[in-house]
Motif scaffolding. Structure first.
Motif, PDB file in Angstrom:
ATOM      1  N   LEU A   9       0.478  -1.001  -2.127  1.00  0.00           N
ATOM      2  CA  LEU A   9       0.906  -2.391  -1.959  1.00  0.00           C
ATOM      3  C   LEU A   9      -0.171  -3.207  -1.235  1.00  0.00           C
ATOM      4  O   LEU A   9      -0.327  -4.400  -1.479  1.00  0.00           O
ATOM      5  N   GLY A 175       6.221   2.454   7.002  1.00  0.00           N
ATOM      6  CA  GLY A 175       6.216   1.126   7.608  1.00  0.00           C
ATOM      7  C   GLY A 175       5.592   1.115   8.990  1.00  0.00           C
ATOM      8  O   GLY A 175       6.063   1.810   9.900  1.00  0.00           O
ATOM      9  N   VAL A 194       3.473   7.424   5.159  1.00  0.00           N
ATOM     10  CA  VAL A 194       3.013   6.329   4.305  1.00  0.00           C
ATOM     11  C   VAL A 194       2.212   5.380   5.195  1.00  0.00           C
ATOM     12  O   VAL A 194       2.636   5.076   6.308  1.00  0.00           O
TER      13      VAL A 194
HETATM   14  C1  DX5 Z   1       7.433  -1.706   2.780  1.00  0.00           C
HETATM   15  C2  DX5 Z   1       6.818  -0.670   1.867  1.00  0.00           C
HETATM   16  C3  DX5 Z   1       5.757   0.096   2.542  1.00  0.00           C
HETATM   17  C4  DX5 Z   1       4.574  -0.755   2.927  1.00  0.00           C
HETATM   18  C5  DX5 Z   1       3.919  -0.102   4.104  1.00  0.00           C
HETATM   19  O1  DX5 Z   1       8.440  -2.343   2.127  1.00  0.00           O
HETATM   20  O2  DX5 Z   1       7.794   0.244   1.437  1.00  0.00           O
HETATM   21  O3  DX5 Z   1       5.348   1.224   1.803  1.00  0.00           O
HETATM   22  O4  DX5 Z   1       3.647  -0.916   1.903  1.00  0.00           O
HETATM   23  O5  DX5 Z   1       2.908  -0.924   4.554  1.00  0.00           O
HETATM   24  P1  DX5 Z   1       2.373  -0.844   6.043  1.00  0.00           P
HETATM   25  O6  DX5 Z   1       1.840   0.563   6.233  1.00  0.00           O
HETATM   26  O7  DX5 Z   1       1.304  -1.874   6.078  1.00  0.00           O
HETATM   27  O8  DX5 Z   1       3.519  -1.119   6.945  1.00  0.00           O
END
Ligand code: DX5
Ligand code: ZN
Length: 216
Positions: A9, A175, A194
């Motif tokens: 993302l 997150g 993640v």
């Molecule tokens: C949030 C997504 C995450 C997001 C995490 O809705 O599910 O996977 O891309 O991004 P960061 O690591 O920047 O919080």
């Protein structure tokens, strides 16, 4: 050893293929695919066509996070030979058991995600069946948000529960994960991490993946 799942993302979409190959070469364990429908979450990201385009490249396996309503209807679109996990949201699945069985019927591991306001007690009846529990540490919809500490307690409880009751699910966090907090989350009992902005926001993606892997 903890596993790293960079979320695309936060990738540069004009360079998506190159960046996904780079993080995979550097040692990312999964490519985290955030699918948003503008209904379940207040944002629209991308769909199966984008993920399938990546399938032509040499990449790590996919970990697909469906932040969509009616996920059962779209699961088959995300099944490829690289898809290891498909994760649906507890809050989007009135028939969660059925949704998990539907994913497994494609030979893919089935995961369930819970938002920060959703307690783990809502998963009690599927703990036997589920391959992965994704603990959201931000309200889903956007990258680059701040880690919400209630996730730590949930991870600890889930880890204790699986040891005491002999469940086999994997625990994933999503997150606000950064190099500064990843060690603490690992200590709580998490297996897959993640990281979106913390990986793709780096000047050198290869080095950033290696930094994460060292801590994990
Ligand atoms: C949030 C997504 C995450 C997001 C995490 O809705 O599910 O996977 O891309 O991004 P960061 O690591 O920047 O919080
Ligand atoms: Zn995600």
């Amino acid at each position: 050893m903890g596993k790293l799942a960079p979320s695309i993302l936060s990738a540069d979409f004009a360079e998506l293929g190159k960046q996904v190959e780079e993080i995979s070469r550097a040692g990312a364990d999964y490519v985290h695919i955030d699918v948003m429908d503008g209904h379940f979450v207040p944002n629209i990201s991308f769909g199966a066509a984008v993920m399938k385009a990546l399938n032509k490249l040499d990449t790590a396996p996919y970990d697909v996070h469906l932040m969509i309503e009616n996920p059962d209807q779209y699961v088959s679109d995300f099944v490829t030979d690289r898809t290891e996990y498909i994760v649906v949201h507890q809050e989007a699945c009135p028939h969660l058991h059925r949704s998990l069985q539907n994913i497994k019927a494609y030979g893919v591991k089935a995961g369930v995600a819970i938002n920060p306001a959703t307690p783990i007690s809502t998963l009690e009846c599927v703990l036997e069946d589920v391959d992965l529990i994704l603990v959201m540490s931000v309200n889903p919809g956007f990258g680059g948000q701040k880690f919400i500490p209630v996730a730590l307690d949930k991870i600890r409880q889930l880890d204790t529960l699986r040891r005491e009751a002999g469940y086999h699910y994997t625990i994933e966090v999503d997150g606000g994960i950064t190099l500064d907090n990843v060690e603490m989350v690992k200590a709580a009992g998490c297996d897959i991490f993640v990281a979106g902005s913390a990986v793709f926001g780096a000047e050198n993606l290869t080095e950033r993946v290696k930094e994460f892997k060292e801590v994990l």
